[in-house]
Design an enzyme around this catalytic site. Structure first.
Site, short mmCIF file in Angstrom:
data_model
loop_
_atom_site.label_atom_id
_atom_site.label_comp_id
_atom_site.label_asym_id
_atom_site.label_seq_id
_atom_site.Cartn_x
_atom_site.Cartn_y
_atom_site.Cartn_z
N GLU A 245 -12.52 1.93 17.41
CA GLU A 245 -13.64 1.82 16.57
C GLU A 245 -14.65 0.55 16.67
O GLU A 245 -15.68 0.37 16.06
CB GLU A 245 -12.97 1.67 15.05
CG GLU A 245 -12.34 0.59 14.80
CD GLU A 245 -11.74 0.57 13.13
OE1 GLU A 245 -11.88 -0.24 12.40
OE2 GLU A 245 -11.01 1.70 13.06
N ASP B 225 -9.58 7.10 8.56
CA ASP B 225 -10.45 6.12 8.23
C ASP B 225 -10.55 4.91 9.33
O ASP B 225 -11.35 4.01 8.99
CB ASP B 225 -9.89 5.50 6.84
CG ASP B 225 -11.03 4.46 6.09
OD1 ASP B 225 -12.34 5.07 6.12
OD2 ASP B 225 -10.69 3.36 5.74
N HIS C 52 -13.81 3.52 8.17
CA HIS C 52 -12.91 2.26 7.61
C HIS C 52 -13.59 1.66 6.33
O HIS C 52 -13.97 0.48 6.23
CB HIS C 52 -13.08 1.11 8.66
CG HIS C 52 -11.81 0.26 8.97
ND1 HIS C 52 -11.36 -0.16 9.72
CD2 HIS C 52 -11.14 -0.22 7.83
CE1 HIS C 52 -10.25 -0.93 9.89
NE2 HIS C 52 -10.01 -0.82 8.35
N THR D 105 -5.08 5.66 7.22
CA THR D 105 -5.89 4.57 6.55
C THR D 105 -5.67 3.11 7.01
O THR D 105 -5.85 2.22 6.22
CB THR D 105 -6.03 4.75 5.10
OG1 THR D 105 -4.61 4.71 4.78
CG2 THR D 105 -6.57 6.06 4.75
N SER D 106 -4.61 3.01 8.04
CA SER D 106 -4.20 1.77 8.27
C SER D 106 -4.50 1.02 9.58
O SER D 106 -5.44 0.19 9.37
CB SER D 106 -2.51 2.02 8.45
OG SER D 106 -1.96 0.66 8.63
N ARG D 107 -4.26 1.60 10.90
CA ARG D 107 -4.86 0.92 12.01
C ARG D 107 -4.70 2.06 12.80
O ARG D 107 -3.92 2.89 13.11
CB ARG D 107 -3.54 -0.22 12.55
CG ARG D 107 -3.67 -1.39 11.69
CD ARG D 107 -4.96 -2.30 11.70
NE ARG D 107 -4.92 -3.47 10.96
CZ ARG D 107 -5.39 -3.35 9.75
NH1 ARG D 107 -5.89 -2.48 9.29
NH2 ARG D 107 -5.35 -4.39 8.98
N ASP E 102 10.52 2.94 7.24
CA ASP E 102 10.31 1.76 7.43
C ASP E 102 11.48 0.99 7.82
O ASP E 102 12.67 0.99 7.43
CB ASP E 102 9.75 1.05 6.08
CG ASP E 102 9.16 -0.17 6.28
OD1 ASP E 102 9.60 -0.85 7.18
OD2 ASP E 102 8.17 -0.53 5.76
N ILE F 263 0.94 -1.14 -0.02
CA ILE F 263 0.00 0.04 -0.01
C ILE F 263 0.77 1.04 0.07
O ILE F 263 0.80 2.25 -0.74
CB ILE F 263 -0.83 0.05 1.27
CG1 ILE F 263 -1.85 -1.05 1.12
CG2 ILE F 263 -1.69 1.29 1.24
CD1 ILE F 263 -2.78 -1.24 2.39
#
Length: 272
Positions: free
Chosen positions: A190, A185, A222, A159-161, A102, A83
Protein backbone atom coordinates in the site's frame (compact mmCIF):
# COMPACT_ATOMS: atom_id res chain seq x y z
CA UNK A 1 8.02 11.24 15.70
CA UNK A 2 5.59 8.69 14.32
CA UNK A 3 1.91 9.52 14.53
CA UNK A 4 0.89 5.88 14.35
CA UNK A 5 1.25 2.65 16.32
CA UNK A 6 3.24 0.64 13.80
CA UNK A 7 6.96 1.23 13.49
CA UNK A 8 7.90 -1.61 11.14
CA UNK A 9 8.77 0.99 8.47
CA UNK A 10 11.57 2.39 10.64
CA UNK A 11 15.05 0.85 10.58
CA UNK A 12 15.61 0.93 14.34
CA UNK A 13 19.15 -0.43 14.10
CA UNK A 14 20.16 2.44 11.81
CA UNK A 15 18.34 4.90 14.03
CA UNK A 16 20.38 3.65 16.97
CA UNK A 17 23.65 4.06 15.05
CA UNK A 18 22.68 7.62 14.16
CA UNK A 19 21.58 8.32 17.75
CA UNK A 20 18.08 9.19 16.56
CA UNK A 21 15.10 9.18 18.89
CA UNK A 22 12.08 7.28 17.55
CA UNK A 23 8.68 7.59 19.20
CA UNK A 24 5.27 6.21 18.21
CA UNK A 25 1.66 6.51 19.33
CA UNK A 26 1.18 3.00 20.70
CA UNK A 27 -2.53 3.25 21.44
CA UNK A 28 -5.25 5.58 20.23
CA UNK A 29 -8.98 4.96 20.24
CA UNK A 30 -8.83 1.18 19.83
CA UNK A 31 -12.62 1.28 19.56
CA UNK A 32 -12.31 3.21 16.28
CA UNK A 33 -10.42 0.38 14.58
CA UNK A 34 -12.49 -2.31 16.31
CA UNK A 35 -15.78 -0.78 15.17
CA UNK A 36 -14.50 -0.47 11.60
CA UNK A 37 -13.32 -4.10 11.60
CA UNK A 38 -16.79 -5.26 12.62
CA UNK A 39 -18.33 -2.93 10.04
CA UNK A 40 -16.17 -4.54 7.33
CA UNK A 41 -17.07 -8.01 8.59
CA UNK A 42 -20.79 -7.33 8.41
CA UNK A 43 -20.58 -5.43 5.12
CA UNK A 44 -18.72 -8.36 3.56
CA UNK A 45 -21.03 -10.90 5.17
CA UNK A 46 -24.37 -9.20 4.42
CA UNK A 47 -23.18 -7.67 1.13
CA UNK A 48 -24.60 -4.25 1.95
CA UNK A 49 -22.10 -2.54 -0.37
CA UNK A 50 -23.45 -4.50 -3.32
CA UNK A 51 -27.05 -3.91 -2.27
CA UNK A 52 -26.39 -0.17 -2.07
CA UNK A 53 -25.08 -0.06 -5.64
CA UNK A 54 -27.95 -2.17 -6.94
CA UNK A 55 -30.66 -0.01 -5.40
CA UNK A 56 -29.11 3.12 -6.88
CA UNK A 57 -29.68 1.51 -10.27
CA UNK A 58 -33.26 0.53 -9.42
CA UNK A 59 -32.37 -3.14 -8.91
CA UNK A 60 -34.05 -4.61 -5.82
CA UNK A 61 -33.27 -8.24 -6.63
CA UNK A 62 -31.99 -10.24 -3.66
CA UNK A 63 -30.12 -12.84 -5.71
CA UNK A 64 -26.48 -13.05 -4.66
CA UNK A 65 -27.00 -11.12 -1.43
CA UNK A 66 -27.46 -14.08 0.92
CA UNK A 67 -25.44 -13.70 4.13
CA UNK A 68 -25.07 -15.50 7.44
CA UNK A 69 -26.52 -14.69 10.84
CA UNK A 70 -23.57 -13.65 13.00
CA UNK A 71 -25.23 -14.87 16.21
CA UNK A 72 -23.85 -18.25 17.19
CA UNK A 73 -20.94 -18.18 14.75
CA UNK A 74 -17.32 -18.67 15.83
CA UNK A 75 -14.99 -15.74 15.21
CA UNK A 76 -11.22 -16.05 15.47
CA UNK A 77 -9.34 -13.01 16.74
CA UNK A 78 -5.61 -13.08 16.03
CA UNK A 79 -4.00 -10.61 18.42
CA UNK A 80 -5.66 -9.60 21.69
CA UNK A 81 -4.18 -6.24 22.55
CA UNK A 82 -6.39 -3.22 23.07
CA UNK A 83 -8.01 -3.42 19.62
CA UNK A 84 -8.49 -7.19 19.74
CA UNK A 85 -10.24 -6.95 23.10
CA UNK A 86 -12.41 -4.08 21.83
CA UNK A 87 -13.43 -6.30 18.89
CA UNK A 88 -14.23 -9.12 21.31
CA UNK A 89 -16.51 -6.84 23.33
CA UNK A 90 -18.49 -5.91 20.22
CA UNK A 91 -18.75 -9.42 18.82
CA UNK A 92 -19.79 -10.83 22.18
CA UNK A 93 -22.76 -8.49 21.92
CA UNK A 94 -23.68 -10.15 18.60
CA UNK A 95 -23.75 -13.51 20.39
CA UNK A 96 -20.59 -14.90 18.79
CA UNK A 97 -18.35 -17.60 20.17
CA UNK A 98 -14.86 -16.13 20.35
CA UNK A 99 -11.52 -17.86 20.01
CA UNK A 100 -8.20 -16.04 20.04
CA UNK A 101 -4.57 -16.67 19.24
CA UNK A 102 -1.84 -14.58 20.83
CA UNK A 103 1.60 -15.70 22.08
CA UNK A 104 1.11 -13.16 24.89
CA UNK A 105 -2.36 -13.91 26.30
CA UNK A 106 -4.33 -10.99 27.70
CA UNK A 107 -6.44 -11.75 30.77
CA UNK A 108 -8.94 -9.07 29.67
CA UNK A 109 -9.92 -11.23 26.71
CA UNK A 110 -10.84 -14.21 28.90
CA UNK A 111 -14.06 -12.42 29.88
CA UNK A 112 -15.24 -12.82 26.28
CA UNK A 113 -13.65 -15.98 24.93
CA UNK A 114 -10.82 -18.49 25.14
CA UNK A 115 -7.38 -18.98 23.60
CA UNK A 116 -6.33 -21.73 21.22
CA UNK A 117 -3.27 -22.51 19.11
CA UNK A 118 -3.58 -21.10 15.59
CA UNK A 119 -3.82 -24.54 14.00
CA UNK A 120 -6.78 -25.37 16.28
CA UNK A 121 -8.45 -21.97 15.98
CA UNK A 122 -8.64 -21.61 12.20
CA UNK A 123 -10.65 -24.79 11.40
CA UNK A 124 -13.35 -23.76 13.90
CA UNK A 125 -14.01 -20.22 12.67
CA UNK A 126 -16.45 -18.87 10.14
CA UNK A 127 -14.77 -15.46 10.42
CA UNK A 128 -11.15 -14.53 11.20
CA UNK A 129 -10.04 -10.98 12.02
CA UNK A 130 -6.42 -9.83 12.38
CA UNK A 131 -5.30 -7.44 15.13
CA UNK A 132 -1.58 -8.01 15.66
CA UNK A 133 1.54 -5.98 14.86
CA UNK A 134 3.79 -6.80 11.92
CA UNK A 135 6.93 -8.55 13.15
CA UNK A 136 9.21 -11.26 11.83
CA UNK A 137 7.00 -13.77 13.63
CA UNK A 138 3.70 -12.46 12.23
CA UNK A 139 4.71 -11.57 8.66
CA UNK A 140 2.55 -13.67 6.32
CA UNK A 141 0.87 -15.37 9.25
CA UNK A 142 -1.91 -15.90 6.74
CA UNK A 143 -0.22 -17.91 4.00
CA UNK A 144 -0.84 -20.90 1.74
CA UNK A 145 -0.45 -23.37 4.62
CA UNK A 146 -2.57 -21.52 7.18
CA UNK A 147 -5.28 -20.88 4.58
CA UNK A 148 -5.65 -24.62 4.12
CA UNK A 149 -6.78 -24.76 7.77
CA UNK A 150 -9.64 -22.31 7.17
CA UNK A 151 -13.15 -23.66 6.97
CA UNK A 152 -14.37 -23.68 3.36
CA UNK A 153 -16.22 -20.40 2.89
CA UNK A 154 -14.71 -18.66 5.92
CA UNK A 155 -14.16 -14.92 5.67
CA UNK A 156 -10.98 -12.99 6.53
CA UNK A 157 -10.79 -9.38 7.76
CA UNK A 158 -7.57 -7.38 8.13
CA UNK A 159 -7.50 -3.89 9.63
CA UNK A 160 -4.05 -4.31 11.16
CA UNK A 161 -1.00 -4.57 8.87
CA UNK A 162 -0.95 -5.54 5.21
CA UNK A 163 2.14 -7.72 5.61
CA UNK A 164 0.26 -10.16 7.82
CA UNK A 165 -1.25 -11.60 4.65
CA UNK A 166 0.54 -13.27 1.75
CA UNK A 167 -1.45 -11.66 -1.05
CA UNK A 168 -0.70 -14.29 -3.70
CA UNK A 169 -1.89 -17.09 -1.43
CA UNK A 170 -5.09 -15.23 -0.55
CA UNK A 171 -5.85 -14.55 -4.22
CA UNK A 172 -5.39 -18.27 -4.94
CA UNK A 173 -7.70 -19.20 -2.05
CA UNK A 174 -10.35 -16.78 -3.32
CA UNK A 175 -10.11 -18.11 -6.88
CA UNK A 176 -10.49 -21.70 -5.64
CA UNK A 177 -13.48 -20.56 -3.53
CA UNK A 178 -11.92 -22.03 -0.40
CA UNK A 179 -11.84 -18.55 1.12
CA UNK A 180 -15.36 -17.19 1.14
CA UNK A 181 -14.56 -13.50 1.35
CA UNK A 182 -11.89 -10.94 2.13
CA UNK A 183 -12.13 -7.46 3.65
CA UNK A 184 -9.00 -5.32 3.77
CA UNK A 185 -8.31 -1.89 5.17
CA UNK A 186 -4.58 -2.47 4.77
CA UNK A 187 -2.54 -3.95 1.95
CA UNK A 188 0.95 -5.40 1.75
CA UNK A 189 2.04 -3.04 -1.05
CA UNK A 190 0.00 0.00 0.00
CA UNK A 191 2.90 2.39 0.57
CA UNK A 192 2.82 3.99 -2.89
CA UNK A 193 -0.94 3.72 -3.33
CA UNK A 194 -2.92 4.60 -0.23
CA UNK A 195 -3.74 8.17 0.81
CA UNK A 196 -3.41 9.37 -2.81
CA UNK A 197 -5.85 9.88 -5.67
CA UNK A 198 -4.98 7.54 -8.56
CA UNK A 199 -8.31 7.83 -10.36
CA UNK A 200 -6.68 9.29 -13.49
CA UNK A 201 -3.91 6.70 -13.59
CA UNK A 202 -3.48 3.07 -14.57
CA UNK A 203 -2.64 1.33 -11.32
CA UNK A 204 0.25 -1.06 -11.94
CA UNK A 205 -0.42 -3.40 -9.00
CA UNK A 206 -1.93 -6.41 -10.75
CA UNK A 207 -2.73 -8.35 -7.58
CA UNK A 208 -4.63 -5.46 -6.02
CA UNK A 209 -6.58 -4.72 -9.18
CA UNK A 210 -7.39 -8.41 -9.61
CA UNK A 211 -8.86 -8.52 -6.10
CA UNK A 212 -10.92 -5.40 -6.75
CA UNK A 213 -12.79 -7.32 -9.46
CA UNK A 214 -13.84 -10.09 -7.07
CA UNK A 215 -17.46 -9.75 -5.83
CA UNK A 216 -16.50 -11.18 -2.44
CA UNK A 217 -13.62 -8.76 -1.77
CA UNK A 218 -13.99 -5.41 -0.04
CA UNK A 219 -10.99 -3.07 0.07
CA UNK A 220 -10.71 0.30 1.84
CA UNK A 221 -7.79 2.72 1.96
CA UNK A 222 -6.49 2.39 5.54
CA UNK A 223 -9.23 4.43 7.20
CA UNK A 224 -10.13 2.30 10.23
CA UNK A 225 -8.42 4.76 12.60
CA UNK A 226 -10.00 7.80 10.93
CA UNK A 227 -12.38 9.21 13.54
CA UNK A 228 -12.43 12.60 15.23
CA UNK A 229 -11.65 11.04 18.60
CA UNK A 230 -8.67 9.06 17.30
CA UNK A 231 -7.13 12.10 15.61
CA UNK A 232 -7.35 14.07 18.85
CA UNK A 233 -5.65 11.24 20.77
CA UNK A 234 -2.91 10.95 18.14
CA UNK A 235 -2.17 14.67 18.33
CA UNK A 236 -2.14 14.69 22.13
CA UNK A 237 0.15 11.64 22.37
CA UNK A 238 2.51 13.08 19.75
CA UNK A 239 2.84 16.28 21.78
CA UNK A 240 3.48 14.22 24.93
CA UNK A 241 6.21 12.34 23.05
CA UNK A 242 7.86 15.66 22.17
CA UNK A 243 7.64 16.73 25.82
CA UNK A 244 9.09 13.39 26.93
CA UNK A 245 11.95 13.75 24.47
CA UNK A 246 12.78 17.17 25.84
CA UNK A 247 12.52 15.82 29.38
CA UNK A 248 14.80 12.91 28.52
CA UNK A 249 17.52 15.29 27.45
CA UNK A 250 17.55 16.79 30.92
CA UNK A 251 16.59 13.63 32.83
CA UNK A 252 17.64 10.40 31.02
CA UNK A 253 15.72 8.10 33.41
CA UNK A 254 12.33 9.64 32.67
CA UNK A 255 11.56 7.30 29.75
CA UNK A 256 11.69 3.58 29.16
CA UNK A 257 13.34 2.18 26.05
CA UNK A 258 11.84 -0.96 24.45
CA UNK A 259 14.17 -2.13 21.71
CA UNK A 260 15.23 1.25 20.41
CA UNK A 261 11.75 2.70 20.43
CA UNK A 262 11.04 5.33 23.03
CA UNK A 263 7.67 4.74 24.65
CA UNK A 264 5.76 6.19 27.54
CA UNK A 265 5.73 4.16 30.74
CA UNK A 266 1.97 3.51 30.37
CA UNK A 267 2.25 2.31 26.74
CA UNK A 268 2.10 -1.16 25.22
CA UNK A 269 3.92 -0.79 21.89
CA UNK A 270 4.12 -4.45 21.00
CA UNK A 271 0.37 -5.05 20.87
CA UNK A 272 -2.37 -3.32 18.95
Amino acid sequence: MLRCAGYNSVDLATAEKLALCVANVPSYSPEAVAEFAVALLQTLNRKTHRAYNRVREGNFNLMGLLGKTLHGKTVGIIGTGKIGVAVAKILRGFGCRLLAYDPFPNTEFLVYGSYAPLEELLPQCQFVTLHCPLTDATRHIINAESLKLFQPGAMLINTSRGGLIDTQSVVAALKSKHLGGLALDVYEAEVNLFYRDHSDEIIQDDELMRMVTFPNVLICGHQAFFTEEALVEIAECTLRNVEDFMLRRSCPNSLVTEGHLLVRKDSLPVRM
